[in-house]
Design a protein around this motif. Structure first.
Motif, PDB file in Angstrom:
ATOM      1  N   SER A   1     -32.092 -63.862  80.900  1.00  0.00           N
ATOM      2  CA  SER A   1     -32.772 -62.615  80.534  1.00  0.00           C
ATOM      3  C   SER A   1     -32.822 -61.652  81.714  1.00  0.00           C
ATOM      4  O   SER A   1     -32.744 -60.423  81.533  1.00  0.00           O
ATOM      5  N   THR A   2     -32.926 -62.183  82.937  1.00  0.00           N
ATOM      6  CA  THR A   2     -32.892 -61.326  84.129  1.00  0.00           C
ATOM      7  C   THR A   2     -31.534 -60.656  84.268  1.00  0.00           C
ATOM      8  O   THR A   2     -31.441 -59.460  84.587  1.00  0.00           O
ATOM      9  N   LEU A   3     -30.465 -61.395  84.007  1.00  0.00           N
ATOM     10  CA  LEU A   3     -29.124 -60.820  84.090  1.00  0.00           C
ATOM     11  C   LEU A   3     -28.882 -59.800  82.992  1.00  0.00           C
ATOM     12  O   LEU A   3     -28.197 -58.789  83.206  1.00  0.00           O
ATOM     13  N   VAL A   4     -29.441 -60.060  81.798  1.00  0.00           N
ATOM     14  CA  VAL A   4     -29.344 -59.078  80.709  1.00  0.00           C
ATOM     15  C   VAL A   4     -29.987 -57.762  81.132  1.00  0.00           C
ATOM     16  O   VAL A   4     -29.442 -56.673  80.911  1.00  0.00           O
ATOM     17  N   GLN A   5     -31.162 -57.872  81.749  1.00  0.00           N
ATOM     18  CA  GLN A   5     -31.854 -56.676  82.229  1.00  0.00           C
ATOM     19  C   GLN A   5     -31.046 -55.991  83.329  1.00  0.00           C
ATOM     20  O   GLN A   5     -30.866 -54.768  83.317  1.00  0.00           O
ATOM     21  N   PHE A   6     -30.540 -56.780  84.277  1.00  0.00           N
ATOM     22  CA  PHE A   6     -29.729 -56.229  85.362  1.00  0.00           C
ATOM     23  C   PHE A   6     -28.524 -55.491  84.804  1.00  0.00           C
ATOM     24  O   PHE A   6     -28.194 -54.370  85.249  1.00  0.00           O
ATOM     25  N   TRP A   7     -27.816 -56.086  83.844  1.00  0.00           N
ATOM     26  CA  TRP A   7     -26.604 -55.479  83.304  1.00  0.00           C
ATOM     27  C   TRP A   7     -26.923 -54.179  82.563  1.00  0.00           C
ATOM     28  O   TRP A   7     -26.155 -53.215  82.634  1.00  0.00           O
ATOM     29  N   GLU A   8     -28.066 -54.135  81.884  1.00  0.00           N
ATOM     30  CA  GLU A   8     -28.428 -52.914  81.166  1.00  0.00           C
ATOM     31  C   GLU A   8     -28.810 -51.799  82.146  1.00  0.00           C
ATOM     32  O   GLU A   8     -28.471 -50.644  81.940  1.00  0.00           O
TER      33      GLU A   8
END
Length: 269
Positions: free
Chosen positions: A173-180
């Motif tokens: 979920s942290t990477l999802v946020q980072f990518w967005e």
């Protein structure tokens, strides 16, 4: 007889050289030939080796690595004060490529690996400017953050009653946020991008553990070991993910409109 004479001369030469190198530097453990202070650092405390050495030598002390000699500032306060000293930034911010191998190979000439040069100063200026631009759109950033929280909560609900890895969920979920934040794109927790960035992070973490070994035995970087193969793999992942996304942003970028961090960097540059 010849070997004994050679060893004696080498040790005398090494002692004199080490003494002359360190005579005007803060006190510290005397280095061994070839390996420097690596044995003392390793044996002091695996988790906090410099704290153990600071008990004997104070919070400012000298250590020698196979690649060179460095002065250690063992507290954040000392490091901060030193950085504010006029004319000393070059000494404090410099990075020798050998000392941070293989991160220069994996990440290239970036802000985190670049030596203290005009290139570093320019990159830092762009980074600070882009950060402020993106920060100005904080409401949009918060919306991105809420999206990653929502999909993480949905994943927990979907897995209700079944075992799952909370650590993996938080990382994804942290990477999802980072990518967005980076691209404005909403992706799923099991998206291939998430898996590849996770793999890249694992490789970098492993290489961090072997940084000292590379300094001790530089020739290892030329051998076809598993870790050399992972360095190549990390380069491939980085080049597959980030350059295409950046080129797409360059093509669609509209001046004055900041959609995400990448737009902020383009605008600041």
């Amino acid at each position: 007889m010849f070997i004994e004479v050679f060893v004696t001369l080498f040790l005398v030469w090494y002692f004199i050289t080490a003494y002359m190198t360190r005579k005007n530097m803060p006190a510290g453990p005397f280095p061994y030939p070839l390996v420097g202070n690596i044995p003392q650092i390793i044996s002091a405390d695996p988790a906090r080796p410099f704290d153990k050495l600071a008990e004997k030598y104070g919070d400012i002390f000298t250590v020698t690595f196979p690649m060179g000699t460095a002065v250690i500032l063992n507290t954040a306060t000392l490091a901060h004060e030193a950085r504010l000293t006029p004319g000393r930034q070059e000494d404090l911010m410099g990075k020798e490529p050998q000392s941070i191998y293989p991160f220069t190979v994996i990440m290239g000439d970036t802000l985190s690996t670049c030596d203290y040069t005009p290139v570093y100063l320019f990159q830092k200026k762009v980074f600070v400017s882009a950060k402020h631009m993106f920060g100005a759109g904080m409401e949009q950033s918060l919306n991105h953050a809420s999206h990653s929280v929502k999909i993480a909560m949905k994943e927990i609900e979907d897995e209700w009653g079944r075992p799952f890895s909370l650590k993996k969920l938080i990382e994804s979920s942290t990477l999802v946020q980072f990518w967005e934040w980076l691209t404005s794109k909403k992706i799923a927790l099991n998206d291939e991008i998430v898996n590849e960035i996770n793999e890249l992070a694992v490789i970098i973490t492993k290489q961090t553990l072997f940084n000292t070994l590379y300094q001790l035995l530089p020739f290892l970087s030329y051998l076809p070991t598993r870790f050399s193969q992972e360095i190549t793999k990390a380069q491939e992942i980085k080049n597959t993910i980030f350059p295409p996304e950046y080129r797409a942003h360059q093509e669609s970028y509209i001046s004055g409109i900041i959609r995400d961090l990448t737009d902020s960097f383009i605008s600041a540059y």
